[in-house]
Motif scaffolding. Sequence first.
Motif, PDB file in Angstrom:
ATOM      1  N   ASN A 136      41.597  43.863  38.479  1.00 10.07           N
ATOM      2  CA  ASN A 136      41.225  43.817  39.892  1.00 10.07           C
ATOM      3  C   ASN A 136      40.636  42.485  40.337  1.00 10.07           C
ATOM      4  N   VAL A 137      39.707  41.960  39.548  1.00 10.34           N
ATOM      5  CA  VAL A 137      39.099  40.697  39.991  1.00 10.34           C
ATOM      6  C   VAL A 137      39.913  39.502  39.502  1.00 10.34           C
ATOM      7  N   GLU A 196      40.259  33.803  36.359  1.00 13.59           N
ATOM      8  CA  GLU A 196      40.859  32.788  35.500  1.00 13.59           C
ATOM      9  C   GLU A 196      40.012  32.570  34.248  1.00 13.59           C
ATOM     10  N   VAL A 200      31.832  35.576  43.301  1.00 11.22           N
ATOM     11  CA  VAL A 200      32.651  36.123  42.214  1.00 11.22           C
ATOM     12  C   VAL A 200      31.825  37.109  41.396  1.00 11.22           C
ATOM     13  N   ALA A 249      31.487  40.271  43.234  1.00  9.75           N
ATOM     14  CA  ALA A 249      32.706  41.083  43.171  1.00  9.75           C
ATOM     15  C   ALA A 249      32.793  41.818  41.836  1.00  9.75           C
ATOM     16  N   GLU A 305      32.772  45.932  41.238  1.00 14.62           N
ATOM     17  CA  GLU A 305      33.847  46.623  40.518  1.00 14.62           C
ATOM     18  C   GLU A 305      33.280  47.480  39.388  1.00 14.62           C
ATOM     19  N   LYS A 364      31.589  50.518  40.826  1.00 16.23           N
ATOM     20  CA  LYS A 364      32.575  51.503  41.254  1.00 16.23           C
ATOM     21  C   LYS A 364      33.081  52.323  40.072  1.00 16.23           C
TER      22      LYS A 364
END
Lengths: 391, 391
Positions: B14-15, B18, B52, B55, B59, B62
Amino acid sequence: MQDVQDIVFKVYENVHLEEGIVVLKNFLVNAYMYRGTSVKEMSRMLNLPVPVVSAIKNEFKKNGIVDLSNGIGLTKNGEIYVKDVLGYKNADTDVLKDILENTGIDLSRFEKEIEELGAIYQNRPEVDVEVDQSKCTAETGMKRAVLMLKSGCLIGKKIACIGDDDLTSIAIVLLLKHIAVSDNLSGMADITVFDIDKRILSYIKKVSEEYKIDIECIQHDLCNPIDNQYKNKFDCITTDPPYTLNGLNLFLSRGISVLKKESNLSVFLSFAHKTPQIRFLMQQLFVNEGLILSNIYPKFNVYEGAQILGGVSDLMILTTTAQYTKELISGIFSDEIYTGKFKQTIRTYECKQCSEKYLVGMNQKITTIEQLKSQGCLKCPANKFNLIRKG
Amino acid sequence: MQDVQDIVFKVYENVHLEEGIVVLKNFLVNAYMYRGTSVKEMSRMLNLPVPVVSAIKNEFKKNGIVDLSNGIGLTKNGEIYVKDVLGYKNADTDVLKDILENTGIDLSRFEKEIEELGAIYQNRPEVDVEVDQSKCTAETGMKRAVLMLKSGCLIGKKIACIGDDDLTSIAIVLLLKHIAVSDNLSGMADITVFDIDKRILSYIKKVSEEYKIDIECIQHDLCNPIDNQYKNKFDCITTDPPYTLNGLNLFLSRGISVLKKESNLSVFLSFAHKTPQIRFLMQQLFVNEGLILSNIYPKFNVYEGAQILGGVSDLMILTTTAQYTKELISGIFSDEIYTGKFKQTIRTYECKQCSEKYLVGMNQKITTIEQLKSQGCLKCPANKFNLIRKG
C-alpha cells in the motif's frame, strides 16, 4: 620562491604518485607542523605506505627541502616555501594543531566565531526560493569551514564556492581569523564566489571588506559555462546545489571545470538525503564525472526553516582523479535545475477517503494532480487527495 | 505469526516505499523499543519525511498492528511480531538502547567480550597467506558486530559471512550474548558462514556450539556460484575479500546472489585504502553492481601483523536497491583473485643506485622484475632495484 615550487614539481615527476602533487605539499606541511616526526607517523598522516613516504623524503632531501638530522624536518628553503607559497606564514601552528588533533569537529572552541557568524547570517538577504536558496545555521557554516581545514583544503588553497547563499565563504574567513597570528588574512586562502544572486554577492563583498580579506565575487548563472580565465585554477570547491539530479550534475560540472587537472582535490558537496533510487543515480553521476566518493557525513548540515526531514542534509567529500575526472556538462545548459520547476519530480498523493496512493509526475501514468482529480480515485468515489511525498 | 507477516507485506504494497520493506520492520522495532514516540521522532530515526511516516503509521493502525492511543506503540499482535518474528524476544531493550543511543562505537562496555573474543582469536588457525587471510584484532571484530547492530542489521537477521577468516560470526555471537536476557541465543540472529578453509569452519562450528547457537558453516570456493538453496535468502552480508578488484567483484557478486531481492539491505565491506585510481574503479564496480555506497569508516579495521599502511583497512556499508542491484559474476570465475597471484598488480621499483622509478606489471612497458633487471636502469649503469610499492 619559484625555485622550490619547481623542486616540488620535479620531485613529483620522480616519485610520480597517483595521489597527486597535493600529497607532496601535505608532506611538507606536516614536516613544518610536526618537525621531527617519523616516517611511520608521516605514513599514517598521509595515508600512504611507508616505502612511498621514504621515497618522498629522500627525494626532498636530495633537493635540499627536507632536513633529516632529527626526524623529518624542513630546511630553511623548505620552511620559506611552506610559509610563503603554501600559506602558513600567518597561521598559529598551536591553534591549528589543537583543531587538527581533535577527532571530530568540536564547535565549543568556536563559540565566539559562531556568534559573530550568526549576526552576519541574521542580516543576509532573504532567501529566494525560486532558485532553491535556503539558509544553513551559523553552526553549520562553521562546521563546513572546520571540515575543510581538517581535510587540508583551506590554508593556502584557492577555493571556489559554486553558489554561496549559505555564506560558506564568510565562515571560512572567520575560521582563518581564528587561526591567524596577525589581522592580515590575505595570503591565507584565496576565495572566489560564483553566484547568480547579486544581493548575496554584494553582501559577501561588504562583509569580507570588514575582515580585510578580498573575496572575488562573480555574478554568474551556472547554466552558462564559467569564463575561461577561471578554468583549471582551483584547489577545492564547495557547493550546496539545487537538490535535483540536473542541479547536481550542473553544479558539479561547473565545479570540475574550475578545478586544477590534478588528482586528490576535494569537492565539498552538500545534498539532501534522497531515496535509494536517487542516491544510486547520484553515485552513478559521480562515477560518470570521474569523482570518488571519499567521505559521507550524514545530516551534517542544518538549515533554518526547511522542514523536509527536519531541515538537514548530508555532506559528502568527492575526490578528483587525474585520469577520470571530467565535467559532463560543458556547454550551455537549458533544462530545469530547480526543485520547484523540475518537471520530473514524482509526487505521491493519497486519497483522502480510502488512502489509496498515486504516483504523479513525468513518465507516470498520471502526470499532473489536475489529471488525478479529474479521473478521481480508482478504489472509491472520492476525488480529493493529500500530497504525502515529493521527489 | 504468518498473519502479521502478511500484514507487513500488505502495508508495504500500500505505501510502496522505495526504501524497502526493511523500513517497515524498523518502524515496528522502534515502536517496540520507544513506545510512545512521536511521528517526528520516528521520522528522524527512520530518515524518512514526516508525511511518509504518518502514512505508514496509519496503515499499520488500520491493520491492527500499531496502537496510537499514546504516541506510537504496538498492539499485542504487533508486539508478538517484533518479539517472535523480528527476533527481539530475548533482547534486553535497556542494554540495547544503551548501545544504540551512544553516538559512535564505545568499546569500553564490551571489555569482557573483547577479552573473551581475544582468547578465541588466539587459538584460531594460522593464517593461510595463499588465500589472503589475515587476522583482525578482537577489538575490530567487536566493532564490526556493534556497527551491524547499530545499523539495524543484526537482531533477527539472516546474516551471511562471505569468507570469515576474521571470525566476525563469533564476534556477533558474543555481542548477542551481551544483549540477551537468557542463555538461549537461537532466534536472535541466523548466521551462515561461507569459507574455503575447512580449518576455519570447524573452529567456528566448535566455538558456536560452546555458545549454544547454531552457525551454519558451508565449505565453499567462491570461484563457484553459491548453491541455489542459499540464493535470495539473506538480509545482510559481511565480507573482507582479497584486496584485488577481481576479489572484490567476486565476493560482492556472491554476496548479492544470496541477498534477498529487496531495497535497503546492507553489505558490510572491509577493504584496504587503495590509490585514487583503484578507489575509483571500486566505486565504478559498486555502481555496476547496483549498490549504493552509504557509509565509509576510514581505518575501521586493524589487523595483526599486516604491515601495509600499519595494518588497517576501511569499512564501507553498501546498500542494495530494488531496481539496480545485480551480481556481475554469476557463473564460475576462473581469473586470479588473490593479491599474490594477481598478475595485474603494478609494482614500483626504484633503482638502488640512482633512485629512478619503474612501474612493473601487466599493461606496463615492463611486465616483470626479471625484464626490468635484464634491461637494467635507463638512467645509470646499475641493474639492481628495490620494490617500493605494490598495488
